[in-house]
Write an enzyme that holds these catalytic residues in place. Sequence first.
Site, PDB file in Angstrom:
ATOM      1  N   GLY A 109       0.774  -1.241   0.000  1.00 60.67           N
ATOM      2  CA  GLY A 109       0.000   0.000   0.000  1.00 60.67           C
ATOM      3  C   GLY A 109       0.805   1.291   0.000  1.00 60.67           C
ATOM      4  O   GLY A 109       0.228   2.368   0.117  1.00 60.67           O
ATOM      5  N   GLY A 110       2.125   1.182  -0.153  1.00 64.25           N
ATOM      6  CA  GLY A 110       2.958   2.390  -0.121  1.00 64.25           C
ATOM      7  C   GLY A 110       2.554   3.397  -1.194  1.00 64.25           C
ATOM      8  O   GLY A 110       2.418   4.599  -0.922  1.00 64.25           O
ATOM      9  N   LYS A 111       2.304   2.895  -2.394  1.00 62.98           N
ATOM     10  CA  LYS A 111       1.987   3.839  -3.480  1.00 62.98           C
ATOM     11  C   LYS A 111       0.562   4.372  -3.321  1.00 62.98           C
ATOM     12  O   LYS A 111       0.291   5.522  -3.632  1.00 62.98           O
ATOM     13  CB  LYS A 111       2.218   3.179  -4.844  1.00 62.98           C
ATOM     14  CG  LYS A 111       3.682   2.809  -5.036  1.00 62.98           C
ATOM     15  CD  LYS A 111       3.989   2.183  -6.356  1.00 62.98           C
ATOM     16  CE  LYS A 111       5.382   1.580  -6.367  1.00 62.98           C
ATOM     17  NZ  LYS A 111       5.494   0.301  -5.648  1.00 62.98           N
ATOM     18  N   ASP A 116      -6.284  -5.494  -4.318  1.00 61.19           N
ATOM     19  CA  ASP A 116      -5.287  -6.568  -4.290  1.00 61.19           C
ATOM     20  C   ASP A 116      -6.015  -7.885  -4.086  1.00 61.19           C
ATOM     21  O   ASP A 116      -6.959  -7.959  -3.303  1.00 61.19           O
ATOM     22  CB  ASP A 116      -4.255  -6.365  -3.174  1.00 61.19           C
ATOM     23  CG  ASP A 116      -2.942  -7.058  -3.487  1.00 61.19           C
ATOM     24  OD1 ASP A 116      -1.990  -6.390  -3.941  1.00 61.19           O
ATOM     25  OD2 ASP A 116      -2.873  -8.301  -3.310  1.00 61.19           O
ATOM     26  N   ARG A 137      -2.454  -9.608   2.224  1.00 58.50           N
ATOM     27  CA  ARG A 137      -1.797  -8.357   1.829  1.00 58.50           C
ATOM     28  C   ARG A 137      -2.776  -7.173   1.864  1.00 58.50           C
ATOM     29  O   ARG A 137      -2.379  -6.055   2.154  1.00 58.50           O
ATOM     30  CB  ARG A 137      -1.124  -8.530   0.462  1.00 58.50           C
ATOM     31  CG  ARG A 137       0.103  -9.456   0.574  1.00 58.50           C
ATOM     32  CD  ARG A 137       0.724  -9.763  -0.768  1.00 58.50           C
ATOM     33  NE  ARG A 137       1.318  -8.617  -1.416  1.00 58.50           N
ATOM     34  CZ  ARG A 137       2.561  -8.181  -1.217  1.00 58.50           C
ATOM     35  NH1 ARG A 137       3.348  -8.787  -0.361  1.00 58.50           N
ATOM     36  NH2 ARG A 137       3.014  -7.129  -1.880  1.00 58.50           N
ATOM     37  N   ASP A 174      -9.560  -9.782  -9.232  1.00 61.00           N
ATOM     38  CA  ASP A 174      -8.434 -10.296 -10.013  1.00 61.00           C
ATOM     39  C   ASP A 174      -8.176  -9.258 -11.115  1.00 61.00           C
ATOM     40  O   ASP A 174      -9.027  -9.046 -11.982  1.00 61.00           O
ATOM     41  CB  ASP A 174      -8.819 -11.655 -10.607  1.00 61.00           C
ATOM     42  CG  ASP A 174      -7.720 -12.222 -11.488  1.00 61.00           C
ATOM     43  OD1 ASP A 174      -6.764 -11.488 -11.831  1.00 61.00           O
ATOM     44  OD2 ASP A 174      -7.821 -13.410 -11.846  1.00 61.00           O
ATOM     45  N   ASP A 212       1.065  -1.609 -10.790  1.00 59.66           N
ATOM     46  CA  ASP A 212       2.385  -1.939 -10.229  1.00 59.66           C
ATOM     47  C   ASP A 212       2.384  -3.462 -10.103  1.00 59.66           C
ATOM     48  O   ASP A 212       2.026  -4.017  -9.068  1.00 59.66           O
ATOM     49  CB  ASP A 212       2.517  -1.235  -8.862  1.00 59.66           C
ATOM     50  CG  ASP A 212       3.915  -1.352  -8.278  1.00 59.66           C
ATOM     51  OD1 ASP A 212       4.893  -1.344  -9.048  1.00 59.66           O
ATOM     52  OD2 ASP A 212       4.024  -1.461  -7.039  1.00 59.66           O
ATOM     53  N   CYS A 237       9.230  -4.072 -10.396  1.00 60.23           N
ATOM     54  CA  CYS A 237      10.587  -4.010  -9.820  1.00 60.23           C
ATOM     55  C   CYS A 237      11.423  -5.123 -10.445  1.00 60.23           C
ATOM     56  O   CYS A 237      12.352  -5.631  -9.829  1.00 60.23           O
ATOM     57  CB  CYS A 237      10.559  -4.071  -8.293  1.00 60.23           C
ATOM     58  SG  CYS A 237       9.879  -5.587  -7.636  1.00 60.23           S
TER      59      CYS A 237
HETATM   60  C1  LIG Z   1       4.485  -5.486  -6.663  1.00 58.86           C
HETATM   61  S1  LIG Z   1       3.226  -5.852  -5.536  1.00 58.86           S
HETATM   62  C2  LIG Z   1       2.433  -4.300  -5.392  1.00 58.86           C
HETATM   63  C3  LIG Z   1       3.134  -3.314  -4.476  1.00 58.86           C
HETATM   64  C4  LIG Z   1       2.269  -2.102  -4.168  1.00 58.86           C
HETATM   65  N1  LIG Z   1       1.879  -1.403  -5.371  1.00 58.86           N
HETATM   66  C5  LIG Z   1       2.928  -1.098  -3.212  1.00 58.86           C
HETATM   67  O1  LIG Z   1       3.435  -0.081  -3.653  1.00 58.86           O
HETATM   68  O2  LIG Z   1       2.913  -1.343  -2.005  1.00 58.86           O
HETATM   69  C6  LIG Z   1       2.108  -6.770  -6.510  1.00 58.86           C
HETATM   70  C7  LIG Z   1       0.794  -7.119  -5.815  1.00 58.86           C
HETATM   71  O3  LIG Z   1      -0.054  -7.730  -6.807  1.00 58.86           O
HETATM   72  C8  LIG Z   1      -0.950  -8.586  -6.144  1.00 58.86           C
HETATM   73  N2  LIG Z   1      -1.538  -9.477  -7.166  1.00 58.86           N
HETATM   74  C9  LIG Z   1      -0.984 -10.569  -7.754  1.00 58.86           C
HETATM   75  N3  LIG Z   1      -1.820 -11.086  -8.676  1.00 58.86           N
HETATM   76  C10 LIG Z   1      -2.931 -10.297  -8.674  1.00 58.86           C
HETATM   77  C11 LIG Z   1      -4.148 -10.302  -9.424  1.00 58.86           C
HETATM   78  N4  LIG Z   1      -4.382 -11.241 -10.378  1.00 58.86           N
HETATM   79  N5  LIG Z   1      -5.061  -9.335  -9.183  1.00 58.86           N
HETATM   80  C12 LIG Z   1      -4.838  -8.392  -8.230  1.00 58.86           C
HETATM   81  N6  LIG Z   1      -3.710  -8.339  -7.495  1.00 58.86           N
HETATM   82  C13 LIG Z   1      -2.766  -9.268  -7.709  1.00 58.86           C
HETATM   83  C14 LIG Z   1      -0.072  -9.263  -5.112  1.00 58.86           C
HETATM   84  O4  LIG Z   1      -0.862  -9.779  -4.039  1.00 58.86           O
HETATM   85  C15 LIG Z   1       0.867  -8.130  -4.675  1.00 58.86           C
HETATM   86  O5  LIG Z   1       0.413  -7.541  -3.492  1.00 58.86           O
END
Ligand SMILES: C[S@@+](CC[C@H](N)C(=O)[O-])C[C@H]1O[C@@H](n2cnc3c(N)ncnc32)[C@H](O)[C@@H]1O
Length: 292
Positions: A110-112, A130, A135, A161, A179, A232
Amino acid sequence: MTPLKGPDGFNQFYSEMYGERWPALKEALLAPKKHVAILNPFSKFKFQSTPLHVSGISFEHDVRESFPQPEKTEAGYTNYYLMDAASILPVEAMDLHPGERVVDLCAAPGGKSFLMALKLKNQGLLVSNDRSAARRARIHRIFDDYIPKTEQKINTITSYDATKWSLYQKSNYDKVLLDAPCSSERHVLEDSKELSMWAPGRTKAIAITQFAMLASALDIIKVGGTIVYSTCALSKLENDGIIAKLYQKRAGRFELIHKEFSFGEPTEFGWQVLPDTTGWGPFYLAVVKRVR
Ligand SMILES: C[S@@+](CC[C@H](N)C(=O)[O-])C[C@H]1O[C@@H](n2cnc3c(N)ncnc32)[C@H](O)[C@@H]1O
């Protein structure tokens, strides 16, 4: 020849991708991670020394080798949020204005979303989505620890999703942050178990999901709206490769907006921050504007 797996395969794959740059890049990835502290204005905290600003970043922040853990101030909110400086860039690239309808498709922890909430000033809509329940709990915690309830009226947390969102909603948002989940090679290198399980098919499989998410994002954004796609990842398949595929599959429906920042380097379609030259990242972003 069977492609190599594990640590040797990882080295071979990324040295073929980054050539002579790879040894320095690998060394930088293994170095201790630096952080930037984003000031939480609701905490009424003030940095004790003059903040060392990375130019071009608009959130009040401080950069140091190490920080004390964030803590609550007398105002009742946590004083700062620690992140990689490169993680601020996608939010800067979104060019948010109060009143806009915004979705953070993969938002946890959730930082962004926190930075976006600061930019939107409680006007418009901020959907932080998410798929992972564990998470999502972290997004709730960040909002509650950092932002007064009265300043959270536009915030909603959802569990869709991201690859399928466009089946339910179309042309509904001004801005989207995607992201995306990615190979996160920095974490792979730091974790010997993860590294031993690494295989070249992994980045290809993740890229398929990332493209499905970006295609969905293009449908849920309004015409004229923008998507910031970010990862990333070091793997180019997950970065410029995804935009190249968008050109193949969705030609005529979007154009790229080229952005420059005070650190990092341009790529064919976007911008990348790599730790060997900047001490931050890895981070990649591209800005996609829907035109049809
Ligand atoms: C790179 S992290 C995001 C970091 C976040 N933007 C931040 O700044 O804190 C990717 C996120 O995508 C979520 N994720 C993975 N597959 C997904 C999907 N099909 N739909 C929604 N979220 C998904 C994961 O649970 C994870 O928390």
